[in-house]
Design an enzyme around this catalytic site. Structure first.
Site, mmCIF file in Angstrom:
data_model
loop_
_atom_site.group_PDB
_atom_site.id
_atom_site.type_symbol
_atom_site.label_atom_id
_atom_site.label_comp_id
_atom_site.label_asym_id
_atom_site.label_seq_id
_atom_site.Cartn_x
_atom_site.Cartn_y
_atom_site.Cartn_z
ATOM 1 N N GLU A 161 0.843 -1.301 -0.386
ATOM 2 C CA GLU A 161 0.604 -0.066 -0.068
ATOM 3 C C GLU A 161 1.316 1.162 0.265
ATOM 4 O OE1 GLU A 161 -2.876 -0.589 3.516
ATOM 5 O OE2 GLU A 161 -4.352 -1.776 2.630
ATOM 6 N N ASN A 202 2.666 -5.006 -2.849
ATOM 7 C CA ASN A 202 1.467 -5.439 -3.117
ATOM 8 C C ASN A 202 0.048 -4.251 -2.683
ATOM 9 O OD1 ASN A 202 -0.481 -7.359 -2.295
ATOM 10 N ND2 ASN A 202 -1.707 -7.229 -0.543
ATOM 11 N N HIS A 238 -9.983 -5.824 -2.908
ATOM 12 C CA HIS A 238 -11.676 -5.747 -1.858
ATOM 13 C C HIS A 238 -12.195 -5.312 -1.942
ATOM 14 C CE1 HIS A 238 -8.821 -6.773 2.510
ATOM 15 N NE2 HIS A 238 -8.136 -6.298 1.661
ATOM 16 N N GLU A 266 -6.048 -10.356 -1.460
ATOM 17 C CA GLU A 266 -7.208 -10.324 -0.241
ATOM 18 C C GLU A 266 -8.309 -10.021 -0.652
ATOM 19 O OE1 GLU A 266 -5.415 -6.773 1.999
ATOM 20 O OE2 GLU A 266 -2.995 -7.708 1.492
ATOM 21 N N ASP A 268 -12.204 -10.036 -1.269
ATOM 22 C CA ASP A 268 -12.805 -10.210 -0.185
ATOM 23 C C ASP A 268 -14.592 -9.100 -1.202
ATOM 24 O OD1 ASP A 268 -12.554 -8.014 0.889
ATOM 25 O OD2 ASP A 268 -12.347 -8.822 2.946
HETATM 26 C C1 XIL Z 1 -6.430 -5.794 8.054
HETATM 27 C C2 XIL Z 1 -6.563 -7.617 9.034
HETATM 28 O O1 XIL Z 1 -7.851 -8.268 8.367
HETATM 29 C C3 XIL Z 1 -7.085 -6.639 10.151
HETATM 30 O O2 XIL Z 1 -7.788 -7.549 11.292
HETATM 31 C C4 XIL Z 1 -6.863 -5.609 11.193
HETATM 32 O O3 XIL Z 1 -7.042 -5.106 12.434
HETATM 33 C C5 XIL Z 1 -5.967 -4.642 10.384
HETATM 34 O O4 XIL Z 1 -5.791 -5.342 9.047
HETATM 35 N N1 XIL Z 1 -4.488 -3.961 3.575
HETATM 36 C C6 XIL Z 1 -3.903 -5.193 4.010
HETATM 37 C C7 XIL Z 1 -4.384 -5.795 5.477
HETATM 38 O O5 XIL Z 1 -2.454 -5.040 3.439
HETATM 39 O O6 XIL Z 1 -2.853 -5.858 5.853
HETATM 40 C C8 XIL Z 1 -5.547 -5.258 5.727
HETATM 41 O O7 XIL Z 1 -5.965 -5.818 6.852
HETATM 42 C C9 XIL Z 1 -6.365 -5.505 5.310
HETATM 43 C C10 XIL Z 1 -6.242 -4.490 4.490
#
Ligand code: XIL
Length: 347
Positions: A161, A202, A238, A266, A268
């Site tokens: 990020e 990432n 996401h 990641e 969802d």
């Molecule tokens: C999130 C986790 O899922 C949570 O449990 C935590 O509180 C915060 O981080 N991008 C990422 C992940 O790269 O590491 C993040 O994970 C979600 C967004």
């Protein structure tokens, strides 16, 4: 005390112990219908993964069983973040991350290490460091962590990020104190720490072709051109009912053309609560597109979901009013999204 009393006491003690263990461990998972996702994914030549919570995996039998049965890759959800691994400077705490890695080895799963250099979930001690100190601390952190997991964690999100939606670099202690070169430096250090590991950049919200993914592309291209040891790019994915950006495949292809591997890291699909049958159908469609888009691009070799049960997902925990973002409901029952992913993988 009489013998009888001791005996009754003993039986009571054992009963309480068994009850406590059962309460902690829970029940076996209800088997999910159809072939496991990991078997289907293997036939399509990709890894299928989930984020894992170490404590839950240890304490909850059904959760643990489903991870082993359904997935061929795992990502510790928080256990490998800087605050978790190095809470005090130079003091490394690997216990929770090690639990996830050990379970993965037993289940024959790959591990995606997440995340070495990221603006968030940093320990407090790091925030105030001056630039020389921060550079030394960053090098030490990457070396120690990757050294500890060398041979056990095959893929790392080295930088996570780094970019803002409009395409600028995101402010962090790393950007502020080390300058934009911190990205390339992190990859060089990581490669030296474990030359065999695959190294990824990432990003969140860079699925479509947009200002953020344009910048990501420029960074990746620059790293490649300068000979930096980058192997791949991760798209977090996401998403929500707005769906998968129409340009996701084209976007992945331009990174593929740079010679990079692509992971969806990641995925969802968050729903606005309350859940309805219509929303679940819509969600299944979005999940199908995520799988289809990965399968459409040869370089897309891994698809990880950010959790697999609505009972253990970051969405309701961090986004009020949203939830139900994963493949299984809170009782670990399959939702339409699960069957949709199964079918998209050829099941
Ligand atoms: C999130 C986790 O899922 C949570 O449990 C935590 O509180 C915060 O981080 N991008 C990422 C992940 O790269 O590491 C993040 O994970 C979600 C967004």
């Amino acid at each position: 005390m009489t013998v009888r009393r001791v005996a009754i006491g003993g039986v009571f003690f054992v009963t309480v112990l068994i009850a406590a263990v059962l309460a902690r461990e829970g029940r076996d998972a209800q088997p999910l219908p159809g072939p496991p996702l990991r078997a289907l994914a293997a036939q399509r030549g990709i890894a299928i993964g989930t984020a894992v919570r170490g404590i839950e995996q240890r304490n909850n039998r059904a959760y643990r069983e489903l991870i082993a049965e359904q997935f061929s890759s795992v990502t510790p959800e928080n256990e490998m973040k800087w605050y978790a691994l190095e809470p005090d400077r130079g003091r490394f705490t690997y216990n929770y991350a090690d639990m996830v890695v050990d379970s993965a080895r037993k289940a024959g799963q790959q591990v995606r290490g997440h995340a070495l250099v990221w603006f968030d979930q940093l320990p407090r001690w790091l925030i105030g460091l001056g630039s020389d100190e921060l550079r030394a601390a960053t090098e030490n952190h990457i070396r120690q962590v990757m050294g500890h997991y060398a041979g056990r964690v095959g893929v790392w999100d080295v930088v996570n990020e780094a970019i803002l939606d409009h395409g600028g670099l995101r402010r962090s202690p790393f950007l502020d104190k080390l300058g934009p070169g911190y990205i390339g430096e992190a990859f060089k250090i990581a490669h030296a720490a474990d030359p065999k590991a695959k190294l990824f950049i990432n990003e969140i919200g860079a699925e479509g072709i947009n200002a953020k993914s344009d910048r990501l592309y420029e960074i990746a291209r620059g790293l490649k051109a300068s000979g930096a040891p980058i192997d791949g790019v991760g798209f977090q994915a996401h998403l929500n009912l707005r769906g998968v950006p129409a340009t996701f495949v084209d976007n992945m292809r331009r990174f593929e053309a740079l010679g990079l591997e692509i992971h969806i890291t990641e995925a969802d699909v968050a729903l606005r609560l309350p859940v309805t049958a219509g929303k679940l159908r819509g969600q299944a469609g979005v999940y199908r597109r995520i799988v289809d888009d990965c399968l459409a691009v040869k370089a897309c070799k891994s698809l990880t979901f950010w959790g697999f049960t609505d009972g253990r997902s970051w969405i309701p925990e961090t986004q009020p009013g949203m939830g139900a973002a994963t493949l299984l409901d809170e009782q670990l029952k399959p939702k339409p999204a699960f069957f949709s992913v199964q079918r998209a993988l050829g099941g």
